[in-house]
Scaffold this active site. Structure first.
Site, PDB file in Angstrom:
ATOM      1  N   GLY A   1      -1.262 -12.002  -5.314  1.00 32.26           N
ATOM      2  CA  GLY A   1      -2.656 -11.613  -5.499  1.00 32.26           C
ATOM      3  C   GLY A   1      -2.874 -10.132  -5.243  1.00 32.26           C
TER       4      GLY A   1
ATOM      5  N   ASP B   1      -5.101 -15.254   7.410  1.00 35.99           N
ATOM      6  CA  ASP B   1      -3.688 -15.620   7.286  1.00 35.99           C
ATOM      7  C   ASP B   1      -3.128 -16.266   8.549  1.00 35.99           C
ATOM      8  OD1 ASP B   1      -3.479 -14.842   4.667  1.00 35.99           O
ATOM      9  OD2 ASP B   1      -2.632 -12.867   5.095  1.00 35.99           O
TER      10      ASP B   1
ATOM     11  N   ARG C   1      -5.364 -23.913   1.630  1.00 41.38           N
ATOM     12  CA  ARG C   1      -4.649 -23.974   2.909  1.00 41.38           C
ATOM     13  C   ARG C   1      -5.338 -24.858   3.939  1.00 41.38           C
ATOM     14  NH1 ARG C   1      -2.630 -17.681   3.272  1.00 41.38           N
ATOM     15  NH2 ARG C   1      -0.744 -17.968   2.002  1.00 41.38           N
TER      16      ARG C   1
ATOM     17  N   ARG D   1       0.819  -1.212   0.000  1.00 39.58           N
ATOM     18  CA  ARG D   1       0.000   0.000   0.000  1.00 39.58           C
ATOM     19  C   ARG D   1       0.856   1.266   0.000  1.00 39.58           C
ATOM     20  NH1 ARG D   1      -2.798  -4.150   1.923  1.00 39.58           N
ATOM     21  NH2 ARG D   1      -5.092  -4.157   1.931  1.00 39.58           N
TER      22      ARG D   1
END
Length: 435
Positions: free
Chosen positions: A100, A313, A344, A26
């Site tokens: 991504g 995550d 995952r 960002r």
């Protein structure tokens, strides 16, 4: 060192946690969209961050590593970013590698250059869904070309201000991509969230970073985001915070054995993965939280139900903690993990089972019955950085060595992971496995 052999050992010491990948993406983009010079401190060149730097350079942004002149001798890098308001396409192909964030952030941004551009990638990224953008392209008459909805994706057109309807239960990366585009268009826009928004923390990071660079977005209770057009982003110097999603691995390492202090974790951070603190507390961990560090000591933990919708995550490392905690740990609302770098949920169920864990997949999560010890064995990272790191931490509780295949998957986000693992007492050997 594709495959490594880990001799089980308790970890003890201090780790300077790497910078937040989410914030680094960002900050680099914000600086690139700001007229003038910004210096972005505390960068590591993970594969994902290199992809975003390449992408911004393709859009005409100058980015230079000035570590030696800015902060000589630092282990972390400083980037000089010369941003500009008007984007120009310098390269008609943007290689997103396996990132991504790079892909989904830069697709709408690149449309501001009003030139045909092709996005490429590899691994699971090639097939990760982009339907949110396809719908926008069709609504706005933007030409796009793809084969079976897979990369490469070629887009050609101009994005116009207006109302954008986005589901809240798909990746928040689409919302971030729009937030980095709509404020600079000639007209006001609104992003309307059509279902309950998950991963609010990532949207908060986007809004906060944009604000630090002078761009305002009005958040109406996460149901709609009101965005004034014709805004200007202002260059500035910025330091990237330490990454809670990476710190989580060593926070759990301390809980599983001995004592680990993780440095450069800001307790006031907006990172959603800061939830690791409250989750391990609820599981009974011995944890001390300071202004910019977290210290964990060997603890007897117990299973709980964990809602992963705001911190997906963390699931791989929480699955490891659940596998060696008393009782049952249930992880729910984690279905989006099936379309990450790998599935995952399946990966953690498969690999932890190989080393003796009692773990089963649910449609949207995992159910784990804890054991005091695991047995060790040969596991695979599924070419996923978080699976590789989670299995390394699991080795602490194994009675036999753990061999991790495709261990260099860590380069995607944390290139120095194995060095840091050894720094606090991890014992690793290269393991040829016939290579």
């Amino acid at each position: 060192m594709e495959n490594i052999k880990i001799i089980p050992s308790e970890l003890n010491g201090e780790i300077n946690i790497p910078p937040s990948k989410s914030l680094a993406h960002r900050a680099i983009i914000s600086a690139g969209l700001s007229e003038g010079v910004s210096n972005i401190e505390n960068i590591i060149f993970s594969e994902d961050i290199k992809a975003t730097i390449r992408g911004m350079k393709s859009l005409g942004i100058e980015i230079e590593d000035i570590t030696n002149e800015y902060k000589k001798g630092s282990e972390r890098s400083t980037l000089k970013v010369i941003g500009k308001e008007k984007l120009t396409l310098e390269n008609d192909t943007i290689d997103c590698s396996e990132s991504g964030s790079t892909l989904r952030f830069l697709i709408p941004i690149a449309l501001r250059a009003e030139k045909e551009v092709t996005f490429t990638g590899r691994g699971k990224l090639v097939s990760r869904p982009l339907d949110v953008y396809y719908n926008i392209f069709e609504n706005q008459g933007i030409k796009y070309k793809t084969s079976n909805n897979e990369l490469p994706l070629t887009v050609d057109g101009k994005i116009n201000p207006g109302e954008f309807h986005v589901k809240g239960n798909v990746s928040s990366q689409f919302i971030t991509g729009l937030m980095y585009t709509l404020p600079f268009l000639d007209g006001d826009s609104k992003i309307i969230i059509t279902t309950e928004l998950e991963s609010k923390g990532y949207v908060d990071l986007t809004i906060d970073t944009l604000k630090k660079f002078g761009v305002e977005i009005e958040n109406n209770n996460y149901k709609e985001f009101i965005i004034k057009g014709n805004q200007k982003s202002t260059s500035r110097d910025y330091r990237v915070q330490g990454d809670f999603s990476q710190g989580a691995f060593f926070i759990v390492a301390g809980i599983l054995g001995s004592n680990v202090k993780t440095l450069d974790l800001d307790i006031d951070s907006l990172q959603g993965d800061k939830a690791i603190i409250d989750i391990v507390k609820k599981m009974g961990a011995n944890i001390k939280v300071g202004r910019d560090y977290i210290e964990t000591k060997k603890s007897k933990t117990h299973g709980i139900t964990i809602d992963a919708s705001e911190c997906p995550d963390l699931v791989p490392i929480l699955a490891v903690l659940g596998a060696v905690s008393h009782g049952t740990t249930k992880i729910i609302n984690a279905e989006r993990l099936r379309i990450k770098e790998c599935d995952r949920l399946k990966a953690m169920a498969t690999e932890l089972s190989k080393i003796g864990a009692d773990i089963k997949e649910l449609e949207d999560g995992l159910i784990i019955k804890g054991k005091y010890k695991l047995k060790g064995g040969v596991v695979d990272s599924w070419n996923d950085h978080r699976i590789a790191m989670a299995m390394a931490i699991a080795s602490i509780k194994c009675t036999e060595p753990v061999i991790i295949q495709n261990s260099m998957a860590v380069n995607k986000s944390y290139p120095d992971f194995w060095k840091d693992f050894e720094k606090v007492g991890g014992i690793i050997d290269e393991w040829s496995m016939g290579k």
